[in-house]
Design an enzyme around this catalytic site. Sequence first.
Site, PDB file in Angstrom:
ATOM      1  N   LYS A  60       0.814  -1.215   0.000  1.00  0.00           N
ATOM      2  CA  LYS A  60       0.000   0.000   0.000  1.00  0.00           C
ATOM      3  C   LYS A  60       0.847   1.264   0.000  1.00  0.00           C
ATOM      4  CE  LYS A  60      -4.122  -2.036   2.039  1.00  0.00           C
ATOM      5  NZ  LYS A  60      -5.131  -1.982   3.119  1.00  0.00           N
ATOM      6  N   LYS A 144      -5.371  -9.965  -5.919  1.00  0.00           N
ATOM      7  CA  LYS A 144      -6.557 -10.461  -5.226  1.00  0.00           C
ATOM      8  C   LYS A 144      -7.782  -9.635  -5.607  1.00  0.00           C
ATOM      9  CE  LYS A 144      -6.360  -7.728  -0.953  1.00  0.00           C
ATOM     10  NZ  LYS A 144      -6.387  -7.781   0.527  1.00  0.00           N
ATOM     11  N   LYS A 147     -12.497  -4.659  -3.498  1.00  0.00           N
ATOM     12  CA  LYS A 147     -13.465  -3.603  -3.806  1.00  0.00           C
ATOM     13  C   LYS A 147     -12.774  -2.282  -4.112  1.00  0.00           C
ATOM     14  CE  LYS A 147     -14.340  -2.346   1.063  1.00  0.00           C
ATOM     15  NZ  LYS A 147     -13.402  -3.323   1.654  1.00  0.00           N
TER      16      LYS A 147
END
Length: 292
Positions: A60, A144, A147
């Site tokens: 991230k 993966k 959303k």
Amino acid sequence: EMCIRDRRECAVGLLAAGIDPVRSTLFVQSQVPQHSELMWMLTNHTQLGWLHRMTQFKAKRGTQDQDHTGVGLLSYPILQAADILVYRATHVPVGEDQRQHLELARQIANSANHRYGSDVFMPPQTMLAESGARVMSLADPSSKMSKSDPKEASRVNMVDTPEVILKKIKKAKTDSLPGISYDLAARPAVSNLVDLFACLSDTTAEAVCRQYRDARMGDFKSDLAELLISQVDPVRQEMTRLRADPEWVDQVLDQGAMKAAELAEATMGPIREVVGTRTPCLLYTSPSPRDS
């Protein structure tokens, strides 16, 4: 206002998916202050190197300069550990991407137990499903399903209509090899769809491959889409019903927070005693769904 709406929508999704508030305690984490209190204590038993090695932190953060990375991104796994340890959970079901976080929670618990005593914290055990532990993107099997992915076609949402689900599965990435087989290295995209089918039908990848060994990819995708729709569409319809009753959803969250706070306080009392801190003068006894 947006935060309140998003929290309620998350609760609606969980309730519609089958979480029974009578059997399960559903609440907003920020309504139970013992979580953040325990997190602060656990920071003293967490090595900085442990946090820097966390895969999700590195992913991230990306190429961002470390000096400009928020502390919250680095320390969030400690809060996750506190979420578990404050309820003395013995077993925690997670997806493959959360296995490392559970291992960190165990490390932190053992580190604190070494300082305060072997029975102060309960090191949790990881429960990993045989199938569906890691569902990958429909557009890119190396990532993966998430959303937060900007590609809408990469995932199936609980609010997707049957028509949208069918379209997404039909367009899901596969390969040009004949038949249906499971090989994560050679056929990652097809293997992802097989895993998804196996999880939804409560069977194994091997059984799915035997059933569809000589099938055409289009036929397999049609059956997968039908299976998805049969399980996702009732959830979508229930979400629509629950959104019409926000007061009941908020009531479920309030009652859950009260129960969770009692359980968390039962853990925090002995922990404060061994650490040497004192019980806060003010503890929330009637949390509001608008607290944040």
